[in-house]
Motif scaffolding. Structure first.
Motif, PDB file in Angstrom:
ATOM      1  N   GLN A 138       0.840  -1.193   0.000  1.00 33.52           N
ATOM      2  CA  GLN A 138       0.000   0.000   0.000  1.00 33.52           C
ATOM      3  C   GLN A 138       0.882   1.252   0.000  1.00 33.52           C
ATOM      4  O   GLN A 138       1.654   1.467   0.922  1.00 33.52           O
ATOM      5  CB  GLN A 138      -0.902   0.010   1.245  1.00 33.52           C
ATOM      6  N   PRO A 139       0.792   2.092  -1.050  1.00 27.47           N
ATOM      7  CA  PRO A 139       1.605   3.307  -1.096  1.00 27.47           C
ATOM      8  C   PRO A 139       1.255   4.258   0.052  1.00 27.47           C
ATOM      9  O   PRO A 139       0.117   4.320   0.500  1.00 27.47           O
ATOM     10  CB  PRO A 139       1.228   3.951  -2.432  1.00 27.47           C
ATOM     11  N   GLU A 140       2.272   4.955   0.518  1.00 27.32           N
ATOM     12  CA  GLU A 140       2.072   5.966   1.549  1.00 27.32           C
ATOM     13  C   GLU A 140       2.997   7.135   1.238  1.00 27.32           C
ATOM     14  O   GLU A 140       4.200   6.949   1.054  1.00 27.32           O
ATOM     15  CB  GLU A 140       2.386   5.403   2.928  1.00 27.32           C
ATOM     16  N   ILE A 141       2.439   8.324   1.172  1.00 31.33           N
ATOM     17  CA  ILE A 141       3.207   9.542   0.935  1.00 31.33           C
ATOM     18  C   ILE A 141       3.340  10.280   2.258  1.00 31.33           C
ATOM     19  O   ILE A 141       2.366  10.438   2.989  1.00 31.33           O
ATOM     20  CB  ILE A 141       2.501  10.456  -0.095  1.00 31.33           C
ATOM     21  N   ARG A 142       4.558  10.704   2.570  1.00 29.73           N
ATOM     22  CA  ARG A 142       4.796  11.541   3.743  1.00 29.73           C
ATOM     23  C   ARG A 142       5.489  12.805   3.268  1.00 29.73           C
ATOM     24  O   ARG A 142       6.359  12.756   2.398  1.00 29.73           O
ATOM     25  CB  ARG A 142       5.695  10.840   4.759  1.00 29.73           C
ATOM     26  N   ILE A 143       5.140  13.911   3.878  1.00 27.86           N
ATOM     27  CA  ILE A 143       5.794  15.185   3.595  1.00 27.86           C
ATOM     28  C   ILE A 143       6.252  15.744   4.933  1.00 27.86           C
ATOM     29  O   ILE A 143       5.436  15.964   5.825  1.00 27.86           O
ATOM     30  CB  ILE A 143       4.846  16.171   2.883  1.00 27.86           C
ATOM     31  N   LEU A 144       7.565  15.937   5.069  1.00 29.68           N
ATOM     32  CA  LEU A 144       8.122  16.442   6.318  1.00 29.68           C
ATOM     33  C   LEU A 144       8.786  17.800   6.102  1.00 29.68           C
ATOM     34  O   LEU A 144       9.449  18.016   5.083  1.00 29.68           O
ATOM     35  CB  LEU A 144       9.167  15.466   6.872  1.00 29.68           C
ATOM     36  N   SER A 145       8.628  18.664   7.077  1.00 26.65           N
ATOM     37  CA  SER A 145       9.343  19.932   7.138  1.00 26.65           C
ATOM     38  C   SER A 145      10.444  19.741   8.175  1.00 26.65           C
ATOM     39  O   SER A 145      10.161  19.457   9.339  1.00 26.65           O
ATOM     40  CB  SER A 145       8.389  21.048   7.558  1.00 26.65           C
ATOM     41  N   ILE A 146      11.700  19.887   7.746  1.00 23.23           N
ATOM     42  CA  ILE A 146      12.843  19.628   8.615  1.00 23.23           C
ATOM     43  C   ILE A 146      13.688  20.891   8.716  1.00 23.23           C
ATOM     44  O   ILE A 146      14.098  21.441   7.688  1.00 23.23           O
ATOM     45  CB  ILE A 146      13.693  18.457   8.065  1.00 23.23           C
ATOM     46  N   THR A 147      13.949  21.343   9.927  1.00 22.11           N
ATOM     47  CA  THR A 147      14.789  22.517  10.149  1.00 22.11           C
ATOM     48  C   THR A 147      16.002  22.083  10.968  1.00 22.11           C
ATOM     49  O   THR A 147      15.855  21.535  12.068  1.00 22.11           O
ATOM     50  CB  THR A 147      14.016  23.630  10.874  1.00 22.11           C
ATOM     51  N   ILE A 148      17.186  22.331  10.416  1.00 20.17           N
ATOM     52  CA  ILE A 148      18.438  21.944  11.070  1.00 20.17           C
ATOM     53  C   ILE A 148      19.174  23.226  11.471  1.00 20.17           C
ATOM     54  O   ILE A 148      19.489  24.055  10.608  1.00 20.17           O
ATOM     55  CB  ILE A 148      19.316  21.110  10.103  1.00 20.17           C
TER      56      ILE A 148
END
Length: 143
Positions: A53-63
């Motif tokens: 089952q496909p799963e899309i994740r979108i993350l905002s990452i601040t380093i």
């Protein structure tokens, strides 16, 4: 079958977004392709999509400036756009990619690497992961 479904659905979503009643030229809308490739930034061919089952994740990452992430790898295809700051990505075999704000990256898959914020400002990146349900998007290397 699922690969064909993903290949059909994603272009349809983009087609819908960009084919509204008012043409782009009349609205001043600008569309700029940031990346189009079958390879990750190190030149490796991207793997086939998973069969589950496909799963899309979108993350905002601040380093934060000067911060180095732990060595890790991604078992799924992912790509991102650096919104601000500067980011250096390095594989454990010594390959290096430097990114400035506005640049896109198609990440390495199943390759140990790390990222580091190298500018005076935080590196802020939005990353899109095209994975599979119940599969982690990042695996950290154990010491």
């Amino acid at each position: 079958m699922k690969k064909n479904l993903i290949s059909f659905i994603l272009p349809c979503c983009f087609l819908f977004l960009f084919t509204q009643a008012v043409p782009a030229k009349e609205t001043g809308t600008v569309v700029k392709e940031l990346a189009r490739t079958q390879h990750s930034w190190d030149g490796a061919l991207l793997p086939p999509y998973p069969e589950g089952q496909p799963e899309i994740r979108i993350l905002s990452i601040t380093i934060p400036p000067g911060q180095k992430l732990a060595v890790h790898k991604h078992p799924v295809i992912n790509a991102g756009v650096l919104l601000s700051g500067q980011l250096r990505v390095q594989t454990t075999d010594g390959q290096v990619l430097n990114l400035d704000a506005g640049e896109a990256i198609v990440e390495v898959v199943q390759t140990w690497h790390w990222g580091e914020s190298i500018g005076k400002d935080p590196a802020h990146i939005i990353v899109f992961y095209a994975g599979e349900e119940d599969i982690p998007v990042t695996i950290t290397q154990q010491p």
